[in-house]
Design a protein around this motif. Structure first.
Motif, PDB file in Angstrom:
ATOM      1  N   ALA A   1       0.868  -1.238  -0.005  1.00  0.00           N
ATOM      2  CA  ALA A   1      -0.056   0.092  -0.060  1.00  0.00           C
ATOM      3  C   ALA A   1       0.909   1.157  -0.158  1.00  0.00           C
ATOM      4  O   ALA A   1       1.972   1.028   0.442  1.00  0.00           O
ATOM      5  CB  ALA A   1      -0.921   0.183   1.119  1.00  0.00           C
ATOM      6  N   VAL A   2       0.373   2.408  -0.159  1.00  0.00           N
ATOM      7  CA  VAL A   2       1.242   3.713  -0.706  1.00  0.00           C
ATOM      8  C   VAL A   2       0.415   4.815  -0.060  1.00  0.00           C
ATOM      9  O   VAL A   2      -0.640   4.910  -0.318  1.00  0.00           O
ATOM     10  CB  VAL A   2       1.484   3.789  -2.172  1.00  0.00           C
ATOM     11  CG1 VAL A   2       0.390   3.694  -2.885  1.00  0.00           C
ATOM     12  CG2 VAL A   2       2.486   4.904  -2.228  1.00  0.00           C
ATOM     13  N   GLU A   3       1.429   5.569   0.539  1.00  0.00           N
ATOM     14  CA  GLU A   3       0.809   7.109   0.980  1.00  0.00           C
ATOM     15  C   GLU A   3       0.941   7.951  -0.387  1.00  0.00           C
ATOM     16  O   GLU A   3       1.822   8.097  -0.772  1.00  0.00           O
ATOM     17  CB  GLU A   3       1.709   7.751   2.197  1.00  0.00           C
ATOM     18  CG  GLU A   3       1.657   6.816   3.286  1.00  0.00           C
ATOM     19  CD  GLU A   3       2.910   7.339   4.277  1.00  0.00           C
ATOM     20  OE1 GLU A   3       3.182   8.439   4.067  1.00  0.00           O
ATOM     21  OE2 GLU A   3       2.876   6.555   5.421  1.00  0.00           O
ATOM     22  N   GLU A   4      -0.176   8.357  -1.023  1.00  0.00           N
ATOM     23  CA  GLU A   4      -0.209   9.086  -2.292  1.00  0.00           C
ATOM     24  C   GLU A   4       0.349  10.658  -2.050  1.00  0.00           C
ATOM     25  O   GLU A   4       0.778  10.978  -2.859  1.00  0.00           O
ATOM     26  CB  GLU A   4      -1.599   8.894  -2.882  1.00  0.00           C
ATOM     27  CG  GLU A   4      -1.926   7.226  -3.279  1.00  0.00           C
ATOM     28  CD  GLU A   4      -3.352   7.254  -3.859  1.00  0.00           C
ATOM     29  OE1 GLU A   4      -3.461   6.461  -4.646  1.00  0.00           O
ATOM     30  OE2 GLU A   4      -4.151   8.099  -3.609  1.00  0.00           O
ATOM     31  N   GLU A   5       0.007  11.228  -0.819  1.00  0.00           N
ATOM     32  CA  GLU A   5       0.403  12.593  -0.696  1.00  0.00           C
ATOM     33  C   GLU A   5       1.879  12.596  -0.312  1.00  0.00           C
ATOM     34  O   GLU A   5       1.957  12.994   0.835  1.00  0.00           O
ATOM     35  CB  GLU A   5      -0.417  13.202   0.406  1.00  0.00           C
ATOM     36  CG  GLU A   5      -1.937  13.215   0.102  1.00  0.00           C
ATOM     37  CD  GLU A   5      -2.834  13.759   1.025  1.00  0.00           C
ATOM     38  OE1 GLU A   5      -2.333  14.188   1.793  1.00  0.00           O
ATOM     39  OE2 GLU A   5      -4.288  13.561   0.960  1.00  0.00           O
ATOM     40  N   THR A   6       2.645  12.264  -1.155  1.00  0.00           N
ATOM     41  CA  THR A   6       4.122  12.227  -1.022  1.00  0.00           C
ATOM     42  C   THR A   6       4.725  12.972  -2.295  1.00  0.00           C
ATOM     43  O   THR A   6       4.192  12.743  -3.266  1.00  0.00           O
ATOM     44  CB  THR A   6       4.568  10.878  -0.749  1.00  0.00           C
ATOM     45  OG1 THR A   6       6.037  11.113  -0.546  1.00  0.00           O
ATOM     46  CG2 THR A   6       4.201  10.079  -1.798  1.00  0.00           C
ATOM     47  N   ASP A   7       5.848  13.574  -2.080  1.00  0.00           N
ATOM     48  CA  ASP A   7       6.554  14.347  -3.206  1.00  0.00           C
ATOM     49  C   ASP A   7       7.330  13.095  -3.872  1.00  0.00           C
ATOM     50  O   ASP A   7       7.908  13.298  -5.096  1.00  0.00           O
ATOM     51  CB  ASP A   7       7.732  15.101  -2.628  1.00  0.00           C
ATOM     52  CG  ASP A   7       6.928  16.316  -1.963  1.00  0.00           C
ATOM     53  OD1 ASP A   7       5.827  16.829  -2.378  1.00  0.00           O
ATOM     54  OD2 ASP A   7       7.720  17.030  -1.238  1.00  0.00           O
ATOM     55  N   ARG A   8       7.563  11.722  -3.398  1.00  0.00           N
ATOM     56  CA  ARG A   8       8.220  10.786  -4.152  1.00  0.00           C
ATOM     57  C   ARG A   8       7.406  10.065  -5.246  1.00  0.00           C
ATOM     58  O   ARG A   8       8.070   9.522  -6.109  1.00  0.00           O
ATOM     59  CB  ARG A   8       8.668   9.709  -2.908  1.00  0.00           C
ATOM     60  CG  ARG A   8       9.699  10.176  -2.450  1.00  0.00           C
ATOM     61  CD  ARG A   8      10.315   8.900  -1.256  1.00  0.00           C
ATOM     62  NE  ARG A   8      10.925   8.141  -2.529  1.00  0.00           N
ATOM     63  CZ  ARG A   8      11.506   6.743  -2.189  1.00  0.00           C
ATOM     64  NH1 ARG A   8      11.177   6.213  -1.213  1.00  0.00           N
ATOM     65  NH2 ARG A   8      12.226   6.362  -3.091  1.00  0.00           N
ATOM     66  N   LEU A   9       6.218  10.204  -5.311  1.00  0.00           N
ATOM     67  CA  LEU A   9       5.105   9.923  -6.388  1.00  0.00           C
ATOM     68  C   LEU A   9       5.140  10.881  -7.318  1.00  0.00           C
ATOM     69  O   LEU A   9       4.654  12.169  -6.795  1.00  0.00           O
ATOM     70  CB  LEU A   9       3.987   9.315  -5.645  1.00  0.00           C
ATOM     71  CG  LEU A   9       3.764   7.925  -5.091  1.00  0.00           C
ATOM     72  CD1 LEU A   9       2.326   7.457  -4.908  1.00  0.00           C
ATOM     73  CD2 LEU A   9       4.637   6.869  -5.835  1.00  0.00           C
TER      74      LEU A   9
END
Length: 246
Positions: free
Chosen positions: A106-114
């Protein structure tokens, strides 16, 4: 922060940027450690046991600060340590078995890495996970197993009644004092007084050396003091600590 299962349908165009710095960890004052990380982590961090608020179980953790919700290792945008716990390196991904994500990710979508243009693609043109995504799956699966091993170690300590609260008093240059609550360690006297059979069993399990490593890491609180004083307006002048075995 919202976490969503990693799927080709939702993240077909997602790309993962390299980890530019440790800014995402600037607001963390500790991180849970896997068992294999103890020997590397003690080079930089004090390692204590913290009690999970919901389950009441003890977790093996590296401390990044002695008070507040920010890391003292983060100075001028850089992380001042030789070892980075894997719980920091996995961001923004989580292992979520049964949630429907590829490799249980699962992923945290509110990140600068995406990003949708820069970085390594997570899925190819056919909607299949890329080698980078497979690598992430292996990283988090390995971390899951290592955290489980750490829980086994801590459960063993608890079964032998070796876990004791730590009394810690911080004194600052302006006279302020802060009594730190909620951290635990291994009672050296209790360990020394164990029956020979229990000591031998701990040694055979590989847990005896790790117990001594955890106890030795407590001196790294003075490394935290040094880091705090490198940037703070009011210095931390004294740390008084003792493991309460009675």
């Amino acid at each position: 922060m919202p976490i969503h299962p990693l799927t080709a349908a939702r993240h077909a165009s997602a790309r993962l940027r390299p980890l530019p710095d440790m800014g995402h960890a600037a607001r963390q004052n500790h991180a849970q450690l896997g068992l294999s990380e103890v020997r590397d982590a003690l080079a930089d961090y004090p390692i204590f046991l913290l009690k999970h608020a919901d389950s009441g179980r003890f977790n093996l953790c590296a401390l990044f600060a002695l008070e507040g919700a920010a890391s003292w290792f983060m100075i001028q945008g850089g992380w001042q340590a030789t070892y980075l716990p894997r719980n920091l390196l996995r961001q923004p991904f989580h292992l979520a078995p049964g949630a429907g994500g590829v490799f249980d990710l699962a992923v945290e979508e509110e990140t600068d890495r995406l990003h949708d243009r820069d970085g390594d693609p997570l899925f190819d043109a056919h909607g299949q996970p890329t080698a980078r995504t497979e690598q992430l799956g292996r990283l988090l699966a390995g971390l899951r197993d290592d955290l489980a091993a750490a829980r086994g170690f801590v459960d063993r300590l608890a079964a032998l009644d070796l876990i004791c609260p730590v009394d810690m008093l911080l004194t600052f240059g302006d006279g302020r004092e802060n009594q730190i609550e909620g951290i635990y360690s291994i009672g050296e006297g209790r360990l020394r007084d164990l029956a020979d059979a229990d000591v031998l069993a701990l040694h055979r399990e590989g847990h005896l050396a790790l117990a001594h490593a955890v106890m030795a890491s407590a001196t790294q609180v003075h490394r935290l003091q040094q880091l705090h004083n490198a940037t703070a307006k009011v210095p931390l002048t004294r740390i008084a600590k003792a493991v309460r075995e009675q």
